[in-house]
Design an enzyme around this catalytic site. Structure first.
Site, PDB file in Angstrom:
ATOM      1  N   HIS A 221       0.840  -1.185   0.000  1.00  0.00           N
ATOM      2  CA  HIS A 221       0.000   0.000   0.000  1.00  0.00           C
ATOM      3  C   HIS A 221       0.882   1.244   0.000  1.00  0.00           C
ATOM      4  CE1 HIS A 221      -3.197   2.832   1.079  1.00  0.00           C
ATOM      5  NE2 HIS A 221      -4.053   1.875   0.747  1.00  0.00           N
TER       6      HIS A 221
ATOM      7  N   ASP B  93      -8.055  -4.782  -0.483  1.00  0.00           N
ATOM      8  CA  ASP B  93      -8.620  -5.578  -1.562  1.00  0.00           C
ATOM      9  C   ASP B  93      -8.528  -7.076  -1.306  1.00  0.00           C
ATOM     10  OD1 ASP B  93      -9.162  -3.380  -3.478  1.00  0.00           O
ATOM     11  OD2 ASP B  93      -7.003  -3.126  -3.364  1.00  0.00           O
TER      12      ASP B  93
END
Length: 380
Positions: free
Chosen positions: A261, A312
């Site tokens: 991320h 996700d």
């Protein structure tokens, strides 16, 4: 030459009171997302993001009533969708529906705060129905009757599931999807939100900003990542050689979807919450093997690459547990994130300045102009 930060990494581009990311934690209007996950609902979070505070009981009931009242899809959009190819990418169909809806909204071009609030209500209320309509259209199922049967529901998770499935969903499924929407409601200046604010900064209309956001979310490095996660897990299979699969990808320097991320380095705070939802729905479905596979890959990735899963990774398993086809996973992201997009658009319109960054030129310089006759002669 000026210093360039590729991808605007670390660049602060706006002030905002909507969402805060600090010390690997996520807050909506100052409230920890873990607390909201435990006690709140998607609709209450939308109110919070828009108004800056939690609603009173009467306000929340009125807000849900307003969402229900704005949820009906114009009949022209069903006709429009029916003429579009079923094989088109789901996010492209969603983008087309949102764009077409602007042409049927008398408030779309109005610039008053009141008109923009009405448009936002319609966008948030209709997005679950648009997503369900796209799913049914692509599956070759009847659309209008099923979607309209769910149009008066102020509970957005229930509205989607009822419309998509064509029947009343179990409350436990509604609760799981509601919590998933809550966790995806906003995330500061992510790619699609930044795009939406950039469009709004030109004083273009709210529909145009959301259409642009949907386009950004379509990308596999943003909203499409959850679909990529499920594709990877299906390619491996519950009994497959997952370690070899992942190791081979890493050796080829290919991305393992759902890991890493830009902001979080020590772990996405939404991950354990989504993992718990995935365990719940997959257990009910008798498909816990998918979670076990995902957890093995998670442990391996942390060991060999030091990477943790992002939002996700387990969201993909939640959607699988709810029986949603993987090509529709990005649509679920769009349904939830419309809350955050519109909250940021309110901020942008209220204190606007055109977003216009600069670029460092790296092309040729001082190139003389050559007349076309001479160009033709020189190239013979």
């Amino acid at each position: 030459m000026a210093h360039v930060l590729r991808g605007l990494d670390g660049v602060v581009a706006a002030t905002s009171g909507v969402t805060q990311i600090t010390d690997e934690r996520l807050f909506y209007r100052g409230i920890a997302v873990e607390d909201l996950f435990a006690h709140s609902t998607h609709e209450e979070v939308i109110f919070l993001l828009w108004e800056g505070r939690l609603p009173m009981a009467e306000e929340l009931a009125a807000f849900r009533d307003r969402l229900a009242g704005e949820a009906h899809v114009p009949a022209e959009l069903y006709t429009f969708l029916a003429r579009l190819p079923r094989t088109a990418p789901p996010m492209s169909l969603l983008r087309a529906l949102v764009d077409a809806a602007s042409l049927l909204d008398e408030d779309a071009e109005k610039r008053t705060p009141e008109a923009r609030r009405t448009v936002a209500l319609r966008l948030v209320a209709r997005m679950p129905l648009f997503a369900a309509a796209v799913g049914r259209h692509r599956a070759g199922k009847e659309v209008e009757t099923a979607v309209e049967a769910a149009a008066g529901d102020g509970k957005l998770a229930r509205a989607f599931l009822r419309a998509f499935r064509g029947e009343e969903p179990p409350e436990e499924d509604v609760r799981v999807l509601d919590r998933t929407f809550l966790l995806h409601a906003d995330h500061e200046l992510n790619a699609s939100t930044f795009v939406a604010r950039s469009v709004a900064s030109t004083l273009s209309d709210m529909y145009s900003a959301v259409v642009a956001a949907v386009g950004a979310l379509k990308g596999p490095l943003h909203g499409g990542a959850n679909e990529g996660v499920m594709t990877m897990l299906e390619e491996i299979g519950p009994e497959g050689d997952w370690m070899r699969y992942v190791a081979d990808k890493l050796a080829r320097k290919e991305r393992i979807m759902g890991f890493g991320h830009r902001v979080y380095k020590r772990g996405d705070p939404r991950t354990p919450l989504l993992r718990s939802l995935a365990r719940e729905v997959l257990s009910r479905r008798g498909e816990i093997v998918w979670l076990e596979l995902a957890e093995r890959i998670e442990a391996y990735m942390e060991e060999v690459k030091g990477l943790k899963p992002n939002v996700d990774y387990y969201a993909a398993l939640v959607y699988r547990g709810l029986g949603i086809p993987k090509e529709m996973y990005p649509l679920m992201f769009a349904v939830a994130r419309t809350a955050g997009w519109t909250a940021h658009l309110f901020e942008q319109y209220a204190d606007n300045r055109l977003i216009r960054p600069r670029a460092v030129y790296v092309g040729p310089v001082s190139v003389p102009y050559v007349p076309i006759e001479q160009r033709d002669h020189e190239r013979r």
